[in-house]
Structure formats: structure tokens, C-alpha cells
Design a protein around this motif. Structure first.
Motif, PDB file in Angstrom:
ATOM      1  N   ASP A  93     -19.079 -25.797   6.907  1.00  0.00           N
ATOM      2  CA  ASP A  93     -20.067 -24.718   7.017  1.00  0.00           C
ATOM      3  C   ASP A  93     -21.023 -24.979   8.173  1.00  0.00           C
ATOM      4  O   ASP A  93     -21.334 -24.074   8.953  1.00  0.00           O
ATOM      5  N   ASN A  94     -21.491 -26.237   8.268  1.00  0.00           N
ATOM      6  CA  ASN A  94     -22.389 -26.588   9.371  1.00  0.00           C
ATOM      7  C   ASN A  94     -21.697 -26.440  10.718  1.00  0.00           C
ATOM      8  O   ASN A  94     -22.285 -25.953  11.685  1.00  0.00           O
ATOM      9  N   TRP A  95     -20.436 -26.880  10.753  1.00  0.00           N
ATOM     10  CA  TRP A  95     -19.681 -26.763  11.998  1.00  0.00           C
ATOM     11  C   TRP A  95     -19.500 -25.302  12.374  1.00  0.00           C
ATOM     12  O   TRP A  95     -19.659 -24.918  13.536  1.00  0.00           O
ATOM     13  N   THR A  96     -19.179 -24.467  11.356  1.00  0.00           N
ATOM     14  CA  THR A  96     -18.992 -23.038  11.604  1.00  0.00           C
ATOM     15  C   THR A  96     -20.283 -22.405  12.105  1.00  0.00           C
ATOM     16  O   THR A  96     -20.272 -21.602  13.043  1.00  0.00           O
ATOM     17  N   LYS A  97     -21.395 -22.782  11.457  1.00  0.00           N
ATOM     18  CA  LYS A  97     -22.688 -22.235  11.880  1.00  0.00           C
ATOM     19  C   LYS A  97     -23.014 -22.653  13.319  1.00  0.00           C
ATOM     20  O   LYS A  97     -23.508 -21.850  14.116  1.00  0.00           O
ATOM     21  N   LYS A  98     -22.732 -23.927  13.634  1.00  0.00           N
ATOM     22  CA  LYS A  98     -22.994 -24.398  14.997  1.00  0.00           C
ATOM     23  C   LYS A  98     -22.126 -23.663  16.008  1.00  0.00           C
ATOM     24  O   LYS A  98     -22.589 -23.290  17.095  1.00  0.00           O
ATOM     25  N   GLU A  99     -20.845 -23.476  15.636  1.00  0.00           N
ATOM     26  CA  GLU A  99     -19.933 -22.762  16.532  1.00  0.00           C
ATOM     27  C   GLU A  99     -20.379 -21.318  16.711  1.00  0.00           C
ATOM     28  O   GLU A  99     -20.377 -20.798  17.833  1.00  0.00           O
ATOM     29  N   ASN A 100     -20.767 -20.680  15.617  1.00  0.00           N
ATOM     30  CA  ASN A 100     -21.232 -19.293  15.700  1.00  0.00           C
ATOM     31  C   ASN A 100     -22.505 -19.185  16.524  1.00  0.00           C
ATOM     32  O   ASN A 100     -22.671 -18.254  17.319  1.00  0.00           O
ATOM     33  N   ARG A 101     -23.402 -20.168  16.306  1.00  0.00           N
ATOM     34  CA  ARG A 101     -24.654 -20.165  17.064  1.00  0.00           C
ATOM     35  C   ARG A 101     -24.391 -20.371  18.555  1.00  0.00           C
ATOM     36  O   ARG A 101     -24.982 -19.705  19.402  1.00  0.00           O
ATOM     37  N   SER A 102     -23.483 -21.290  18.843  1.00  0.00           N
ATOM     38  CA  SER A 102     -23.127 -21.541  20.241  1.00  0.00           C
ATOM     39  C   SER A 102     -22.487 -20.304  20.870  1.00  0.00           C
ATOM     40  O   SER A 102     -22.793 -19.941  22.013  1.00  0.00           O
ATOM     41  N   LEU A 103     -21.625 -19.646  20.097  1.00  0.00           N
ATOM     42  CA  LEU A 103     -20.965 -18.433  20.601  1.00  0.00           C
ATOM     43  C   LEU A 103     -21.982 -17.324  20.822  1.00  0.00           C
ATOM     44  O   LEU A 103     -21.927 -16.619  21.853  1.00  0.00           O
ATOM     45  N   ARG A 104     -22.908 -17.166  19.886  1.00  0.00           N
ATOM     46  CA  ARG A 104     -23.930 -16.122  20.034  1.00  0.00           C
ATOM     47  C   ARG A 104     -24.787 -16.368  21.257  1.00  0.00           C
ATOM     48  O   ARG A 104     -25.113 -15.432  21.995  1.00  0.00           O
ATOM     49  N   ARG A 105     -25.155 -17.622  21.488  1.00  0.00           N
ATOM     50  CA  ARG A 105     -25.976 -17.921  22.665  1.00  0.00           C
ATOM     51  C   ARG A 105     -25.207 -17.629  23.954  1.00  0.00           C
ATOM     52  O   ARG A 105     -25.778 -17.128  24.931  1.00  0.00           O
ATOM     53  N   GLU A 106     -23.929 -17.943  23.908  1.00  0.00           N
ATOM     54  CA  GLU A 106     -23.086 -17.647  25.075  1.00  0.00           C
ATOM     55  C   GLU A 106     -23.038 -16.135  25.316  1.00  0.00           C
ATOM     56  O   GLU A 106     -23.138 -15.678  26.460  1.00  0.00           O
ATOM     57  N   LYS A 107     -22.905 -15.359  24.238  1.00  0.00           N
ATOM     58  CA  LYS A 107     -22.832 -13.909  24.371  1.00  0.00           C
ATOM     59  C   LYS A 107     -24.190 -13.307  24.742  1.00  0.00           C
ATOM     60  O   LYS A 107     -24.251 -12.287  25.441  1.00  0.00           O
ATOM     61  N   GLU A 227     -35.814 -12.018  20.901  1.00  0.00           N
ATOM     62  CA  GLU A 227     -36.142 -12.280  19.499  1.00  0.00           C
ATOM     63  C   GLU A 227     -35.026 -13.068  18.811  1.00  0.00           C
ATOM     64  O   GLU A 227     -35.297 -13.957  17.999  1.00  0.00           O
ATOM     65  N   ILE A 228     -33.788 -12.733  19.139  1.00  0.00           N
ATOM     66  CA  ILE A 228     -32.661 -13.475  18.563  1.00  0.00           C
ATOM     67  C   ILE A 228     -32.717 -14.937  19.003  1.00  0.00           C
ATOM     68  O   ILE A 228     -32.517 -15.857  18.206  1.00  0.00           O
ATOM     69  N   MET A 229     -32.999 -15.159  20.268  1.00  0.00           N
ATOM     70  CA  MET A 229     -33.082 -16.534  20.783  1.00  0.00           C
ATOM     71  C   MET A 229     -34.215 -17.307  20.129  1.00  0.00           C
ATOM     72  O   MET A 229     -34.080 -18.495  19.837  1.00  0.00           O
ATOM     73  N   LYS A 230     -35.322 -16.643  19.879  1.00  0.00           N
ATOM     74  CA  LYS A 230     -36.431 -17.308  19.192  1.00  0.00           C
ATOM     75  C   LYS A 230     -36.001 -17.780  17.796  1.00  0.00           C
ATOM     76  O   LYS A 230     -36.322 -18.899  17.369  1.00  0.00           O
ATOM     77  N   THR A 231     -35.275 -16.919  17.096  1.00  0.00           N
ATOM     78  CA  THR A 231     -34.785 -17.271  15.760  1.00  0.00           C
ATOM     79  C   THR A 231     -33.797 -18.432  15.840  1.00  0.00           C
ATOM     80  O   THR A 231     -33.842 -19.358  15.027  1.00  0.00           O
ATOM     81  N   GLU A 232     -32.902 -18.388  16.825  1.00  0.00           N
ATOM     82  CA  GLU A 232     -31.920 -19.457  16.992  1.00  0.00           C
ATOM     83  C   GLU A 232     -32.599 -20.798  17.256  1.00  0.00           C
ATOM     84  O   GLU A 232     -32.232 -21.828  16.675  1.00  0.00           O
ATOM     85  N   ILE A 233     -33.588 -20.795  18.098  1.00  0.00           N
ATOM     86  CA  ILE A 233     -34.319 -22.029  18.433  1.00  0.00           C
ATOM     87  C   ILE A 233     -35.087 -22.549  17.222  1.00  0.00           C
ATOM     88  O   ILE A 233     -35.140 -23.760  16.971  1.00  0.00           O
ATOM     89  N   ALA A 234     -35.682 -21.639  16.446  1.00  0.00           N
ATOM     90  CA  ALA A 234     -36.443 -22.034  15.255  1.00  0.00           C
ATOM     91  C   ALA A 234     -35.530 -22.679  14.221  1.00  0.00           C
ATOM     92  O   ALA A 234     -35.920 -23.614  13.534  1.00  0.00           O
ATOM     93  N   GLU A 235     -34.283 -22.217  14.098  1.00  0.00           N
ATOM     94  CA  GLU A 235     -33.334 -22.774  13.132  1.00  0.00           C
ATOM     95  C   GLU A 235     -32.872 -24.160  13.530  1.00  0.00           C
ATOM     96  O   GLU A 235     -32.427 -24.943  12.690  1.00  0.00           O
ATOM     97  N   ASP A 236     -32.932 -24.490  14.823  1.00  0.00           N
ATOM     98  CA  ASP A 236     -32.552 -25.826  15.284  1.00  0.00           C
ATOM     99  C   ASP A 236     -33.562 -26.866  14.829  1.00  0.00           C
ATOM    100  O   ASP A 236     -33.255 -28.018  14.651  1.00  0.00           O
TER     101      ASP A 236
END
Length: 236
Positions: A93-107, A227-236
Motif C-alpha cells: 500500500d505504501n509503495w502504491t501510494k508512493k508510486e501514485n504520488r510520484s506519478l501525480r507529481r510527474e503529471k 493546491e494539489i502540490m501543497k497537499t502532496e508535500i504536507a503528506e510527506d
């Protein structure tokens, strides 16, 4: 004479009495000994039975403890397996979340770059540079820009729908975006085919409105990405 004759008889009497008493005593003692032997025998039986029961109880306790230990070991094994599975699921799950987060940042980065490119291409499309060549060649060049501009906006719409519009929050802005694309393309082709059209104040006002509309859409999408990036950074 009679007295002396009676002494043996009295002695015989005493001897007989003593013999009878002895025999009675011996018989009584034998009976008591028999009772004692019987009691001892019963006591031995009771002791043997008690010992057997005690051993059986101890054996049963040991067997029961063994069974419980086996159950504990089995349960511990099941708990260990379940724990490992949970840990594995968490890791996945953590790996999937990291992969999804990485993909979202790329997009997010890709979408931002395409929006900025769209802004530049739009300006060039609405204000083509005058180049040497026939009118047909100029029209062909403008049509190529038209095709690229349309493709670029289609890519932007696809990115938004695939990665940023799961809750349909951007649906209204996407509709406005598509309308602006069509109006911009039509206006650009009209300017190319009728260069004097811009002498009309209404056309200049129309072009300014299209420009402001596009800038509003662009700002909305960029702020949404921020705003999405702010949320992504806060989750890190």
C-alpha cells in the motif's frame, strides 16, 4: 486323705482353665490379626487406587497442557502469518501510494508545462508573423499551427480528465476551456483569411475577451495544481 486326693483334680481344673483361656486368647488374637490384615489389604487397595488416579490426573494434566501448548503454537503461527501479510499489505500500500504520488507529481509538472506552451502557441496562432511566400503557403502554415494548437489543448484536457478530475471538480472549467479553444481557432483563421477584420473595434474587443477568458482558465488550473502540490508535500 480326701484333701490330698482333691489337689490333683483342682490342678487339672486350673490347667484346663488356663489352657482354655490361652486358646481363647490365641483365637481372639488370630481374629484381630485377620481383621488388621484385611484392613491393611483394603488400605493397600485404596492407596493403589489413589496413586493410579493421581497418576492418571497428572498424565491428563500433562496431556491437556501439551494440547494447549500445541494450540498456542498453532495460533502463534497463524498470528505470525497474519502479521506478515498485514506488513506486506502495508508495504504494498505504501509503495502504491508512493508510486501514485510520484506519478501525480510527474503529471502535475507535465500539465503545467503544456498549459504554458499552450499560452505561447495561442499567441503565435492569433498573431502570425508575416513571412515571404504565397498566400496558399501562409494558409498551410497557419493550418499546421491550428492542428498543433488543437492537439496541445486535447493533451491538456486528457491529462486533467485522467489524473485530476476524479471528483469532477474541474468539469465546468474543462467545458469553458473547450469552448475557448474552438472560438480561438475560428478567430485565428478569420484573421488570416481577412486581415482587415481587425480594423473593426468589435473584433478587437472580441479578441481581448478571448484572451482574458483563456488567462482566467489558465490561472484556475495552475492554482488548482498548486493546491494539489501543497497537499502532496504536507503528506510527506
Amino acid at each position: 486323705m480326701d484333701i490330698f486326693n482333691s489337689i490333683p483334680s483342682f490342678g487339672s481344673f486350673l490347667l484346663g482353665a488356663a489352657s482354655a483361656g490361652l486358646i481363647s486368647y490365641i483365637t481372639s488374637r488370630n481374629k484381630e490379626a485377620g481383621k488388621i490384615a484385611e484392613i491393611n489389604s483394603k488400605l493397600d487397595d485404596v492407596i493403589q487406587q489413589t496413586t493410579a488416579i493421581s497418576k492418571a490426573n497428572e498424565s491428563g494434566k500433562i496431556e491437556a497442557i501439551g494440547i494447549k501448548l500445541d494450540e498456542v503454537v498453532k495460533q502463534q503461527g497463524e498470528i505470525t502469518k497474519a502479521t506478515k501479510k498485514i506488513e506486506s499489505d502495508i508495504d504494498i500500500d505504501n509503495w502504491t501510494k508512493k508510486e501514485n504520488r510520484s506519478l501525480r507529481r510527474e503529471k502535475i509538472e507535465l500539465l503545467y508545462l503544456k498549459i504554458e506552451e499552450c499560452y505561447q502557441v495561442r499567441i503565435e496562432f492569433l498573431n502570425p508573423r508575416i513571412k515571404l511566400g504565397t498566400e496558399k503557403e501562409q494558409i498551410r502554415e497557419q493550418e499546421e499551427k491550428h492542428i498543433y494548437y488543437y492537439k496541445l489543448n486535447t493533451d491538456i484536457e486528457m491529462l486533467i480528465r485522467l489524473y485530476f478530475n476524479a471528483d469532477n471538480k474541474l468539469e465546468p472549467i474543462l467545458c469553458e476551456f473547450k469552448k475557448n479553444i474552438v472560438k480561438t481557432i475560428n478567430f485565428g483563421m478569420e484573421k488570416l483569411l481577412s486581415p482587415d477584420v481587425m480594423s473593426d473595434p468589435n473584433k478587437r474587443e472580441e479578441e481581448g475577451a478571448l484572451q482574458n477568458e483563456f488567462l482566467d482558465i489558465r490561472s484556475y488550473i495552475i492554482n488548482y495544481l498548486i493546491e494539489i502540490m501543497k497537499t502532496e508535500i504536507a503528506e510527506d
